[in-house]
Motif scaffolding. Structure first.
Motif, PDB file in Angstrom:
ATOM      1  N   ASP A 183     -18.207 -48.398  17.339  1.00 27.51           N
ATOM      2  CA  ASP A 183     -19.242 -47.941  18.256  1.00 27.51           C
ATOM      3  C   ASP A 183     -20.484 -48.787  18.071  1.00 27.51           C
ATOM      4  OD1 ASP A 183     -20.733 -46.374  19.918  1.00 27.51           O
ATOM      5  OD2 ASP A 183     -21.197 -44.904  18.371  1.00 27.51           O
ATOM      6  N   HIS A 184     -20.338 -50.103  18.211  1.00 28.98           N
ATOM      7  CA  HIS A 184     -21.388 -50.992  17.744  1.00 28.98           C
ATOM      8  C   HIS A 184     -22.604 -51.053  18.658  1.00 28.98           C
ATOM      9  CE1 HIS A 184     -17.965 -51.960  15.456  1.00 28.98           C
ATOM     10  NE2 HIS A 184     -17.400 -52.678  16.394  1.00 28.98           N
ATOM     11  N   MET A 185     -22.433 -51.026  19.953  1.00 26.95           N
ATOM     12  CA  MET A 185     -23.555 -51.346  20.831  1.00 26.95           C
ATOM     13  C   MET A 185     -23.894 -50.193  21.769  1.00 26.95           C
ATOM     14  SD  MET A 185     -23.666 -54.201  19.442  1.00 26.95           S
ATOM     15  CE  MET A 185     -25.047 -54.903  20.300  1.00 26.95           C
ATOM     16  N   ASP A 186     -23.611 -48.944  21.354  1.00 28.71           N
ATOM     17  CA  ASP A 186     -23.776 -47.819  22.253  1.00 28.71           C
ATOM     18  C   ASP A 186     -25.231 -47.579  22.609  1.00 28.71           C
ATOM     19  OD1 ASP A 186     -24.195 -47.224  19.594  1.00 28.71           O
ATOM     20  OD2 ASP A 186     -23.616 -45.124  19.795  1.00 28.71           O
ATOM     21  N   HIS A 187     -25.451 -47.368  23.896  1.00 32.11           N
ATOM     22  CA  HIS A 187     -26.761 -46.952  24.429  1.00 32.11           C
ATOM     23  C   HIS A 187     -27.885 -47.902  24.054  1.00 32.11           C
ATOM     24  CE1 HIS A 187     -24.844 -43.265  25.601  1.00 32.11           C
ATOM     25  NE2 HIS A 187     -24.451 -43.061  24.369  1.00 32.11           N
ATOM     26  N   MET A 188     -27.624 -49.207  24.019  1.00 30.43           N
ATOM     27  CA  MET A 188     -28.690 -50.131  23.647  1.00 30.43           C
ATOM     28  C   MET A 188     -29.775 -50.186  24.706  1.00 30.43           C
ATOM     29  SD  MET A 188     -26.728 -53.335  21.999  1.00 30.43           S
ATOM     30  CE  MET A 188     -25.758 -53.528  23.480  1.00 30.43           C
ATOM     31  N   GLY A 189     -29.395 -50.060  25.956  1.00 32.60           N
ATOM     32  CA  GLY A 189     -30.374 -50.255  27.009  1.00 32.60           C
ATOM     33  C   GLY A 189     -31.536 -49.298  26.956  1.00 32.60           C
ATOM     34  N   ALA A 293     -25.496 -48.141   3.076  1.00 33.53           N
ATOM     35  CA  ALA A 293     -24.068 -47.915   3.282  1.00 33.53           C
ATOM     36  C   ALA A 293     -23.828 -46.873   4.368  1.00 33.53           C
ATOM     37  CB  ALA A 293     -23.414 -47.476   1.971  1.00 33.53           C
ATOM     38  N   GLY A 294     -24.633 -45.801   4.371  1.00 38.57           N
ATOM     39  CA  GLY A 294     -24.502 -44.793   5.413  1.00 38.57           C
ATOM     40  C   GLY A 294     -24.759 -45.359   6.784  1.00 38.57           C
ATOM     41  N   ARG A 295     -25.723 -46.253   6.900  1.00 39.26           N
ATOM     42  CA  ARG A 295     -26.020 -46.876   8.189  1.00 39.26           C
ATOM     43  C   ARG A 295     -24.852 -47.738   8.662  1.00 39.26           C
ATOM     44  NH1 ARG A 295     -31.840 -49.321   8.456  1.00 39.26           N
ATOM     45  NH2 ARG A 295     -32.233 -47.127   8.841  1.00 39.26           N
ATOM     46  N   LEU A 296     -24.290 -48.553   7.763  1.00 39.52           N
ATOM     47  CA  LEU A 296     -23.172 -49.403   8.144  1.00 39.52           C
ATOM     48  C   LEU A 296     -21.954 -48.566   8.534  1.00 39.52           C
ATOM     49  CD1 LEU A 296     -21.758 -52.105   8.439  1.00 39.52           C
ATOM     50  CD2 LEU A 296     -21.458 -52.173   5.960  1.00 39.52           C
ATOM     51  N   LEU A 297     -21.654 -47.515   7.766  1.00 39.00           N
ATOM     52  CA  LEU A 297     -20.509 -46.676   8.087  1.00 39.00           C
ATOM     53  C   LEU A 297     -20.705 -45.930   9.406  1.00 39.00           C
ATOM     54  CD1 LEU A 297     -19.805 -45.246   4.529  1.00 39.00           C
ATOM     55  CD2 LEU A 297     -18.508 -46.998   5.738  1.00 39.00           C
ATOM     56  N   ALA A 298     -21.932 -45.535   9.713  1.00 35.33           N
ATOM     57  CA  ALA A 298     -22.197 -44.882  10.993  1.00 35.33           C
ATOM     58  C   ALA A 298     -21.989 -45.851  12.150  1.00 35.33           C
ATOM     59  CB  ALA A 298     -23.624 -44.329  11.017  1.00 35.33           C
ATOM     60  N   VAL A 299     -22.346 -47.115  11.962  1.00 37.89           N
ATOM     61  CA  VAL A 299     -22.166 -48.114  13.026  1.00 37.89           C
ATOM     62  C   VAL A 299     -20.684 -48.290  13.359  1.00 37.89           C
ATOM     63  CG1 VAL A 299     -22.375 -50.579  13.530  1.00 37.89           C
ATOM     64  CG2 VAL A 299     -24.331 -49.331  12.638  1.00 37.89           C
ATOM     65  N   VAL A 300     -19.808 -48.202  12.351  1.00 38.48           N
ATOM     66  CA  VAL A 300     -18.374 -48.330  12.622  1.00 38.48           C
ATOM     67  C   VAL A 300     -17.722 -46.967  12.833  1.00 38.48           C
ATOM     68  CG1 VAL A 300     -18.172 -50.501  11.409  1.00 38.48           C
ATOM     69  CG2 VAL A 300     -17.762 -48.400  10.152  1.00 38.48           C
ATOM     70  N   SER A 301     -18.547 -45.938  13.023  1.00 38.50           N
ATOM     71  CA  SER A 301     -18.104 -44.593  13.420  1.00 38.50           C
ATOM     72  C   SER A 301     -17.308 -43.859  12.354  1.00 38.50           C
ATOM     73  CB  SER A 301     -17.285 -44.656  14.722  1.00 38.50           C
ATOM     74  OG  SER A 301     -18.097 -45.033  15.792  1.00 38.50           O
ATOM     75  N   TRP A 302     -17.518 -44.159  11.084  1.00 40.27           N
ATOM     76  CA  TRP A 302     -16.946 -43.333  10.024  1.00 40.27           C
ATOM     77  C   TRP A 302     -18.014 -42.302   9.669  1.00 40.27           C
ATOM     78  CZ3 TRP A 302     -14.555 -45.465   4.837  1.00 40.27           C
ATOM     79  CH2 TRP A 302     -13.581 -44.566   4.391  1.00 40.27           C
ATOM     80  N   LEU A 342     -11.161 -49.803   6.871  1.00 43.57           N
ATOM     81  CA  LEU A 342     -12.549 -50.238   6.886  1.00 43.57           C
ATOM     82  C   LEU A 342     -12.652 -51.729   6.573  1.00 43.57           C
ATOM     83  CD1 LEU A 342     -15.591 -49.691   7.020  1.00 43.57           C
ATOM     84  CD2 LEU A 342     -15.493 -49.021   4.609  1.00 43.57           C
ATOM     85  N   ARG A 343     -11.911 -52.166   5.574  1.00 44.70           N
ATOM     86  CA  ARG A 343     -11.922 -53.586   5.236  1.00 44.70           C
ATOM     87  C   ARG A 343     -11.492 -54.420   6.445  1.00 44.70           C
ATOM     88  NH1 ARG A 343     -11.190 -56.925   0.624  1.00 44.70           N
ATOM     89  NH2 ARG A 343     -11.062 -55.091  -0.728  1.00 44.70           N
ATOM     90  N   CYS A 434     -19.690 -57.108  17.593  1.00 48.70           N
ATOM     91  CA  CYS A 434     -19.773 -57.187  16.132  1.00 48.70           C
ATOM     92  C   CYS A 434     -21.201 -57.396  15.637  1.00 48.70           C
ATOM     93  CB  CYS A 434     -18.889 -58.327  15.617  1.00 48.70           C
ATOM     94  SG  CYS A 434     -17.146 -58.121  16.025  1.00 48.70           S
ATOM     95  N   ALA A 435     -22.140 -57.609  16.559  1.00 52.74           N
ATOM     96  CA  ALA A 435     -23.505 -57.941  16.148  1.00 52.74           C
ATOM     97  C   ALA A 435     -24.124 -56.831  15.311  1.00 52.74           C
ATOM     98  CB  ALA A 435     -24.361 -58.235  17.375  1.00 52.74           C
ATOM     99  N   ARG A 436     -23.917 -55.582  15.702  1.00 48.68           N
ATOM    100  CA  ARG A 436     -24.550 -54.487  14.961  1.00 48.68           C
ATOM    101  C   ARG A 436     -23.969 -54.343  13.560  1.00 48.68           C
ATOM    102  NH1 ARG A 436     -25.913 -48.873  17.561  1.00 48.68           N
ATOM    103  NH2 ARG A 436     -27.040 -48.838  15.570  1.00 48.68           N
TER     104      ARG A 436
END
Length: 460
Positions: A183-189, A293-302, A342-343, A434-436
């Motif tokens: 869920d990398h780029m959701d609602h960016m606009g 770590a929480g921020r990165l895991l949230a970006v990949v929707s875990w 995840l890896r 993948c940018a986020r």
């Protein structure tokens, strides 16, 4: 409205308010959303001014009726502000229901019922501060700001995701059934800065791509207030297809403050001669890495493990003993590090060798990781486990210890300045989706950009 949906945004310099807000919203079980259209309550951590106020107003205008905005500017007052906000939202909802009944055919004439809004049913901002303080900050509404603050919110419980694929695959991040689409780029606009637009969309231009074809170039700004995004960061990307061709890094103004950046505070205080224990520094480092770590895991929707990291972060900061938190923390760290899905999801993204990092002035975990986004996550996890043993260490922190969570604080520039400088290189050529992930794996702290020279350091 008994459990409002909260959209939280944080301004530079308000990290501590963000943490307090996230903990309070989680305690209440309120839903945290990442889009204005899904929110009942906009919670701003930090007091908007100047450029900050402009984009906060833009988010506010995108929220549905009868939404409410509250501003948190002081610690310790968030819980009371959220109580007031919930009562007000419930009153507004009741007023709208009465108005709807009055408008039905055959209903008794009730006159003009406008409720508390601006005459159109729109949610407004309350203000209990003195009139002279509110006049300059109304932004076409009243603001709820009990003595410059009062309220705040977090982003552990996420909603309204729009999946984005990496290649043609779907990424499930947990063998135990907990996972989701990336869920990398959701609602960016919703938080983009203004550029040349037609019907609200950026205009495309022609340019050569990496295959020497003439394709449309789209200029896309990201930030500054995405969920799970470094506070205040703005990236202006040039895209061709789904590939990033060019990157410009910008950020909101970082106000100088009388207090050092929250995550670096123990080391900077010790450098000034204050008495700081090694345990305090170890707690701040562990909490900083759990936050990242929480921020990165949230970006990949875990999301469930991301929320667990944030809960552990708050417990570490609250002073829970090593014995009280050690078992849960070790289990969480090992679960993350051993996750093969995840890896697979993030390996190979944002490759940064130690040589390139050193040449760019990068220090700390990003230098030691000597690899990609997953390697940087593993380095955070390793430092969390290593720091666990020192949580209760009462010995004084030595004044010459300059190793903060993101790198050395005595270098020619703040650690996060170097992390920002390597972003264009790491993002150029990457897929847009993948940018986020790459940004989250570095997690620069823009509050560090306001660091003033400190006695005893070569530079700060």
């Amino acid at each position: 409205m008994n459990r409002p949906a909260v959209l939280a945004v944080t301004l530079p310099g308000a990290t501590e308010l963000r943490l307090e807000a996230e903990a309070e919203v989680r305690r209440r079980g309120w839903t945290v959303v990442n889009a204005p259209a899904a929110a009942d309550l906009l919670l701003v951590c930090g007091v908007p001014a100047g450029e900050d106020a402009e984009w906060v107003d833009g988010i506010d205008r995108s929220m549905p009726e009868p939404a409410l905005r509250i501003v948190a500017g002081e610690r310790g007052r968030i819980a009371a502000a959220l109580d007031v906000a919930r009562r007000d939202l419930m009153d507004r909802a009741a007023t709208r229901r009465e108005a709807d009944v009055a408008d039905e055919p055959g209903a008794r004439e009730h006159g003009d019922r406008k409720g508390h809004g601006d005459g159109h049913g729109r949610g407004t901002h309350h203000d209990s501060s003195p009139p002279e303080a509110s006049d300059d900050q109304s932004h076409d509404h009243h603001r709820m700001d009990h003595g410059h603050s009062d309220h705040a919110v977090g982003d552990e419980e996420r909603g309204h995701h729009q999946p984005a694929d990496r290649g043609a695959h779907t990424d499930w991040l947990d063998h135990e059934g907990h996972g989701g689409h990336m869920d990398h780029m959701d609602h960016m606009g919703q938080h983009m800065h203004a550029m040349g637009e037609v019907a609200g969309l950026p205009m495309a231009q022609r340019g050569d791509d990496r295959d020497e074809l003439r394709l449309d170039q789209l200029h896309v700004p990201i930030g500054p207030a995405l969920s799970d995004w470094p506070t205040g960061l703005i990236l202006r990307l040039t895209l061709q297809g789904d590939v990033v061709q060019d990157v410009e890094v910008d950020h909101l103004p970082v106000p100088p403050g009388h207090r050092p950046p929250f995550w670096d505070e123990p080391w900077l205080r010790a450098a000034q001669g204050e008495e700081v224990t090694r345990g305090s520094a170890a707690r701040r480092r562990c909490a900083a890495h759990l936050d990242s770590a929480g921020r990165l895991l949230a970006v990949v929707s875990w999301d469930d493990v991301a929320a667990r990291c944030r809960r552990l972060r708050d417990e570490v900061l609250s002073g829970v003993s090593r014995e009280g938190i050690g078992g849960d923390l070790r289990r969480t760290v090992r679960r993350i590090g051993r996750s093969r899905p995840l890896r697979w999801s993030i390996a190979g993204l944002g490759e940064l060798s130690a040589d390139r990092a050193r040449a760019a002035g990068v220090t700390g975990p990003a230098l030691a990781a000597d690899g990609d986004a997953f390697d940087r996550l593993l380095m955070w996890l390793s430092e969390i486990e290593r720091g666990l043993e020192g949580l209760d260490d009462a010995r004084p922190l030595t004044p010459d210890d300059w190793a903060g969570p993101r790198g050395r604080l005595d270098g020619p520039q703040p650690p996060s300045r170097a992390l920002l400088d390597v972003l264009p290189e790491l993002l150029t050529g990457a897929e847009f989706a993948c940018a986020r992930i790459i940004v989250a794996s570095l997690d620069p702290d823009l509050d560090e950009l306001a660091l003033a020279p400190v006695s005893g350091a070569a530079h700060a």
